[in-house]
Each structure stands twice: as C-alpha cells, then as structure tokens.
Design an enzyme around this catalytic site. Structure first.
Site, PDB file in Angstrom:
ATOM      1  N   ARG A 168       4.641-138.831  -2.511  1.00  0.00           N
ATOM      2  CA  ARG A 168       3.289-139.508  -2.746  1.00  0.00           C
ATOM      3  C   ARG A 168       2.425-138.516  -3.189  1.00  0.00           C
ATOM      4  O   ARG A 168       1.514-138.813  -4.121  1.00  0.00           O
ATOM      5  CB  ARG A 168       3.008-140.286  -1.192  1.00  0.00           C
ATOM      6  CG  ARG A 168       3.856-141.022  -0.896  1.00  0.00           C
ATOM      7  CD  ARG A 168       3.368-141.917   0.464  1.00  0.00           C
ATOM      8  NE  ARG A 168       4.559-142.533   1.181  1.00  0.00           N
ATOM      9  CZ  ARG A 168       4.337-143.715   2.040  1.00  0.00           C
ATOM     10  NH1 ARG A 168       3.134-144.259   2.032  1.00  0.00           N
ATOM     11  NH2 ARG A 168       5.328-144.074   2.616  1.00  0.00           N
ATOM     12  N   ASP A 172      18.941-144.331   1.074  1.00  0.00           N
ATOM     13  CA  ASP A 172      18.691-145.248  -0.176  1.00  0.00           C
ATOM     14  C   ASP A 172      18.479-144.044  -1.410  1.00  0.00           C
ATOM     15  O   ASP A 172      19.167-144.007  -2.167  1.00  0.00           O
ATOM     16  CB  ASP A 172      17.622-145.983   0.199  1.00  0.00           C
ATOM     17  CG  ASP A 172      16.255-145.500   0.592  1.00  0.00           C
ATOM     18  OD1 ASP A 172      16.316-144.501   1.135  1.00  0.00           O
ATOM     19  OD2 ASP A 172      15.285-146.098   0.973  1.00  0.00           O
ATOM     20  N   GLU A 205      10.421-152.830  -3.844  1.00  0.00           N
ATOM     21  CA  GLU A 205      11.745-152.530  -4.527  1.00  0.00           C
ATOM     22  C   GLU A 205      12.212-153.600  -5.490  1.00  0.00           C
ATOM     23  O   GLU A 205      12.897-153.419  -6.348  1.00  0.00           O
ATOM     24  CB  GLU A 205      12.808-152.102  -3.385  1.00  0.00           C
ATOM     25  CG  GLU A 205      12.745-150.988  -2.789  1.00  0.00           C
ATOM     26  CD  GLU A 205      11.610-150.657  -1.691  1.00  0.00           C
ATOM     27  OE1 GLU A 205      11.056-151.813  -1.375  1.00  0.00           O
ATOM     28  OE2 GLU A 205      11.177-149.575  -1.348  1.00  0.00           O
TER      29      GLU A 205
HETATM   30  C1  DMJ Z   1       8.278-145.774  -0.558  1.00  0.00           C
HETATM   31  O1  DMJ Z   1       7.423-144.762   0.029  1.00  0.00           O
HETATM   32  C2  DMJ Z   1       9.193-145.216  -1.526  1.00  0.00           C
HETATM   33  O2  DMJ Z   1       9.604-146.139  -2.380  1.00  0.00           O
HETATM   34  C3  DMJ Z   1      10.537-144.953  -0.533  1.00  0.00           C
HETATM   35  O3  DMJ Z   1      11.533-144.239  -1.411  1.00  0.00           O
HETATM   36  C4  DMJ Z   1      10.931-145.891   0.173  1.00  0.00           C
HETATM   37  N1  DMJ Z   1      10.011-146.459   0.910  1.00  0.00           N
HETATM   38  C5  DMJ Z   1       8.617-146.839   0.086  1.00  0.00           C
HETATM   39  C6  DMJ Z   1       8.502-148.262  -0.193  1.00  0.00           C
HETATM   40  O4  DMJ Z   1       9.283-149.223   0.365  1.00  0.00           O
END
Ligand code: DMJ
Length: 672
Positions: free
Chosen positions: A307, A436, A572
């Site tokens: 972030r 993921d 997503e």
């Molecule tokens: C985000 O911080 C990023 O996309 C991360 O990879 C997964 N979770 C959140 C969004 O859902």
C-alpha cells in the site's frame, strides 16, 4: 591403369582407375603414340569393327542430339534477348552503380571472389551478408558511414562479428528461454532484454513524457460515475479522517492501523489516473508536510509494502514528482530490518522507528503470500535508487521458496517458518487468503523483469497445473467453474472472494504469450466471480462462498454461511473484469462492472460521505453497515472500475505497466 614405374618408385597409390583395353592399345605394344593421325586411324578402325546395327544406332543418336541442340539454341536466344532488352532505367542504374548487377543478378551470375566488388562499392557490402532480421539494435558502428576503402574491412568484420553474435545469441535463447511444461511450449518475447543482476544508475520515472504528449481521450458516463463515487468517498475521508488510516463513515471518525495516512497514500495514483488534480495537490501537501515514518510503530511488512511503498512508487512514476521517490526510499529502508532472520524469510512486523522486526506474538511463522508479494515493489526501488540491497533481499526469498519441498504440484502451503525457512502447516492448499498473491507475483515479477526469469515462470505454470488438477471443480446447477481448497486430501467447495484475482492474472499471462487454455479458464472463472454477485440478494458478493456440487431443487450454485456474508468493498472481481475487458473487448465485462458499481452505491454509500463495508449481503433492506471504508476501496476498487470503463488502452498500458497487488502500476523494465 597399373603403372609398373609407379610401383617401383614407392608404395602403390590407391586412387587409380582400372580400364580394360584391347590388345593393340595395351601399354608396351608399339609404345605410347598420341599423334592426331594415329588417333584418326584408330577411330576409323573401331568404326569398321562395329556391326551395321551398332553403327545405325550411333548415327541415330548423333542426329537426335543435333536436332535437340538447334531447338535449345533458339529458346536461349529468346531468353538472352529479354535480358538484353532491359529498361533504359535499369541500364542507367548499372552505368551509375556498376556492380549492382552482380549484387542482384537477373540470371546466373559469373563466379566472383567474395570481396571483388566490395572494395569499390561499400554499399554492396552492406547488402551481403544481409542484416539478420531479428537484430533490433545493431552496434552503432554499423550505422556510421565509413569512407569507402579504408573502413571497409572493419565494416565487413563488424558485420561478420554481429552475425556470429546473433547466431550465438539465437542458440543461447533457444536453450534458455523455451520452457516446455506438460506439452506447453513458451517462448518469451524476443524484444525483452535479460534482467541485470547488477543494479546500476538511478532511473528516471518511466512514462511521464509519453503520458503528457497523448491526446486526452474523452471520459464517458460510466467513468464520470466512478469519479463521482471517488469524490464522495474522498469527501468523507477528508471531512472525518484526514491524514488517518481509514474512514469510519457512520461514526464520522477514523481508525488507525499504522498511523500513516494509509487511505491517502493508497489513493494518490487513483486521483492522478482519474484526473482529480485539486484533490491530488492537497494530498501531496500532506505527504510533503505531515507524512513522517520516524515513528515508534509496528507495521505489517506486506501491507505497508503493497500500500505505502507501492503507492509512493507508482505515484512517482505517474507524476514524476521526486517527493514520492524520497518517501519511498525512506519507508523502504525502514522496512529492511524485517529480513534479518536466520532463514532470510522476513518477519511479518517491523517497528519502523526503532528499526526492529519480529514475528507475530504467537508464532515464528510468516504467511507465504506476505513474504512472496513484496517483490515487485522492492525490486523497483532498487532499480530507481541504484541500491541493490532491496532487490537482493526479496529475490533471495523467491529463490528459497522455489527450492522448498512441501508443495503439491506447484501449490504452496500457507505458512513458512522464519527460523528454519521451511513451510509449516503442510497439507492445506488454497488460492485464497494467505496464499493468493504468491501466484499473482510469480507471473508479475516475470513480466516486470522482461520475461527472462524462468524459475518464476516455471513455478507459475506448475501452480496453474496444480490448480487444474486439485482445486478446479464445477458447481450445480449452472456448472460454474470454481477454485476450491484442498485440506489434507479432502476437497472443499469453498472459495474466497480473494480468489477472484485469478481470472485477471490468467488473462494477463495469456496476453503475455502463455498457454491459450489459461484464457479459457479465465473466461470461465470470471463468469463465476460475477455470479458470486449476481446470485446474491444485494448483488454484492460475500467474503466467502460455498458452491453446490450436487443439484438440489431450489438451490443456487452459491451458498453463503452466516459468518461469511460480509462485504469489505474488495476489488478482486472488478480487477479481473478490467483485464478481461482490456484483452477481449467484450462489453459484457463492462456491464457486469457497472452493475457492481450501482450495487455499491445502493448498499454501501453513506450519505454524509464515504462508503462502508457491510455485514450482510443477503439482506437488501438492512445490509448492516460495518462503519469502515478500507483503503483499498480507493486504491483498487474504484481505480479498476475507472479503467474497466475506459476504452483507452494507453490509460495504464498493460504492455508498459504491471499492477502490484494493491493496484499500483509499476513500470515493466523492458516494455514490449
Ligand atoms: C488488498 O490489500 C490486496 O489486493 C491484497 O492482495 C489482498 N487483499 C486486499 C484487497 O482485497
């Protein structure tokens, strides 16, 4: 013929031929006589010795050859005439540039010495040997006009040297770059260059100039709706949470996670992309005056990397403003203590003021997705600063994970120990939480580095095969393809909304030349992700769904457990819709995204400013607002919405940029 003299002189030669002659012609009878009269007489004698039939046959053959000769002479004459009747222009050219005919002859050329014409006409020497078609950037001396004779040899040598290099390169490329994976042959793009292991010069921002020179593409209605949504969210943040991590829109306050203005930083590049200049300038001022990393605070390495570091780096690239690079360097350096572990697998938490790092209180494990999804950002930081320590640290993690046992056909467990460097809690495999973005970053690092790091590609391809083999199933009644989980050999039909990053990633891989069946799978999975919204009462997806494997009357494909029916404004599905639309141009993806935006507006928008996550996607009359707007709603969800509705492929061109897992675009080092 046997030669007695030769035999006497030394060992017999073996390369003779033996011919049997009549007695009169034998050596030694009458001695050697090769006079014309003798030869004429001898021929006549032979002719007389032939039978009548033999003579007739020979005469016939002679007559036949004579007639054939006359005919072919006539047609050769025609051809010759056409050659000599060339246009005056051509003849003039030949006069002006004698020798051109030899370089490009119309008929059989006279044999010539390799260098015969080159000395006089260096232009010709450039035609021969021809420039290899796949050399894109020749050495500069090929382009320098050399004086005719004195530079000629050098030029010729250079051409040869280039040819040899190209040949060698071709062989090397064939050996290195073609990966055969279960029948799939992948040939990485020839236009990319090998990544340099040695970091050199600090880099300039990638595309500021190019972006500035472009004609602005008009913004459409749906994009305007996204801008309106962003402004509304920003109003809430500005009014009640300015400079804090997250807005609590209902209580008109904020929550703090790291105390670093998380939402503001996450939203910087979104404002840039949406063209919100005023808001951007105001936020920039806060970064310049109030963003301080010298704080006694524990931050999560992964979350602050994707972030904050990611957001600052991409904003630097888009805006060209060095303030953001300075801040990126600062936070990057402060995160480095995380890598000081026995295994070099980083700890999950770092105190960015004290320079200390530690694992969570209850374990010495880190999450696999977390330690393998910080690479795009740290690698880019090395490239920009010229300091290789960032890249070295994260590359080491990837190399180590590449060699680890405990994978299941490329699928990784969810935890890794920072002391031993081994996977822990073996046997559970998911593409959801805690694993993921490991898969996402395998592909994206490969793309970022110019598609040369074959271990990354191997691991990615193997993992997708693992997904197909162990996790892919179809639901009832609609037979939706979905990616479930495997726990100690047992399949569970559970799918996190987080898994909906996968169709976009698969499509990105296919766009970059990977197996075409990845695109087919992407198409099937994005349909499923859309159904995770469409089959729910609010039209918004829950955090987790369970798919029905058996048809039951009155049951949909998607089942939701009470504990899973919240929605956190996650990106997503919209992210994958964006990739799918970019690569296929199929408007249905835009329409699906539009439905989702409208449902966010319907059920999560707070009238006084901001959007909120909700507790119950199944209850349209009371979705139970949670009173929190996650930073990724501005950093990711609305950004991907805006890009999805755009028809301008140069608005963050996917051949030039790769998005980090928090939707911050970073440059591809050697764009296609
Ligand atoms: C985000 O911080 C990023 O996309 C991360 O990879 C997964 N979770 C959140 C969004 O859902």
């Amino acid at each position: 013929m046997y030669s007695g003299a030769a035999a006497a002189a030394g060992p017999p030669r073996r390369d003779f031929i033996s011919v049997t002659l009549g007695p009169e012609e034998a050596v030694g009878v009458g001695g050697y006589n090769n006079s014309k009269a003798w030869r004429r007489r001898s021929c006549w004698r032979k002719w007389k010795q032939l039978s009548r039939l033999q003579r007739s046959v020979i005469l016939f053959l002679f007559a036949f050859l004579a007639v054939g000769g006359v005919i072919s002479y006539t047609s050769m004459g025609e051809a010759w005439k056409s050659i000599t009747n060339k246009s005056l222009d051509e003849q003039r050219t030949e006069q002006e540039i004698p020798g051109l005919k030899l370089a490009n002859p119309a008929v059989l050329p006279a044999p010539q010495k390799a260098d015969a014409n080159r000395g006089d006409y260096p232009e010709l020497s450039l035609q021969k040997p021809p420039k290899p078609p796949h050399v894109r950037r020749g050495p500069s001396n090929l382009q320098i006009k050399a004086p005719r004779r004195d530079r000629l040899k050098t030029q010729h040598d250079t051409i040869r040297a280039v040819e040899e290099l190209v040949e060698a390169d071709k062989v090397e490329k064939t050996e290195k770059s073609i990966i055969s994976w279960r029948g799939a042959v992948i040939e990485p793009d020839q236009s990319t260059e090998p990544p340099s292991s040695k970091i050199k010069e600090p880099e300039k921002p990638s595309s500021v100039e190019a972006e500035d020179q472009k004609e602005p593409v008009p913004i459409n209605e749906r994009q305007l709706a996204v801008i309106e949504a962003f402004r509304h969210a920003w109003k809430g943040y500005k009014d009640f949470a300015w400079g804090h991590d997250e807005l609590k829109p209902l209580s008109k306050s904020y929550s703090e996670w790291f105390g670093l203005g998380l939402t503001l930083i996450d939203a910087l590049d979104t404002m840039w992309i949406l063209g919100l200049k005023e808001e951007f300038e105001e936020a920039r001022k806060w970064v310049a005056n109030d963003l301080v990393f010298d704080k006694n605070v524990d931050v999560n390495l992964f979350e602050s990397t994707i972030r904050i570091l990611g957001g600052l780096l991409s904003t630097y690239h888009l805006s060209g403003d060095s303030l953001f690079l300075e801040k990126a360097k600062d936070i990057g350096n402060r995160l480095m203590p995380a890598f000081k572990t026995p295994s070099k697998i980083p700890y999950s938490d770092v105190n960015i003021g004290r320079g200390t790092a530690h694992p969570p209180r209850w374990t010495s494990d880190s999450t696999v997705a977390e330690v393998t999804s910080i690479q795009l950002e740290f690698r880019e930081l090395s490239r920009l600063t010229g300091d290789e320590k960032f890249q070295k640290a994260v590359d080491e993690v990837m190399k180590h994970v590449h060699t680890l046992s405990g994978k299941n056909d490329g699928l990784v467990p969810m935890f890794i120990n920072t002391n031993s460097g081994q996977f822990t809690h073996l046997g559970v495999y998911t593409l959801g939480a805690r694993a993921d973005s490991y898969y996402e970053y395998l592909l994206k690092q490969w793309i970022q580095g110019g598609k040369k790091e074959n271990e990354l590609l191997e691991d990615y391809m193997r993992a997708i095969e693992g997904v197909k083999k162990h996790l892919l199933q179809r639901s009832e009644p609609k037979k939706l393809a979905f990616v479930g989980e495997l726990a100690h050999g047992h399949f569970s039909a559970k799918m996190d909304h987080l898994v909906c990053f996968l169709p976009g990633t698969l499509a990105l891989g296919a766009h970059n030349g990977l197996a075409a069946d990845h695109m087919k799978l992407a198409e099937a999975l994005i349909e499923t992700c859309y159904q995770m919204y469409a089959q729910v009462e609010t039209g918004l997806s829950p955090e987790i769904v369970h798919f029905n494997l058996h048809a039951q009357k009155g049951h949909k494909d998607v089942e939701i457990k009470p504990a899973d029916r919240h929605n956190l404004l996650r990106p997503e599905t919209v992210e994958s819709l964006f990739y799918m639309y970019r690569f296929t141009g199929d408007k249905k993806y835009q329409d699906w995204g539009w439905e989702i935006l409208q449902n966010f507006n319907r059920y999560t928008r707070v009238s006084t400013g901001g959007y909120t996550s909700i507790n119950n996607v199944q209850n349209p009359s009371n979705p139970e607002p949670r009173d929190k707007m996650e930073s990724f709603f501005l950093g990711e969800t609305l950004k991907y919405m805006f890009l999805l509705f755009s028809d301008d492929i140069d608005l963050i061109n996917l051949d030039k940029y790769v998005f980090n897992t928090e939707a911050h675009p970073l440059p591809i080092w050697v764009p296609a």
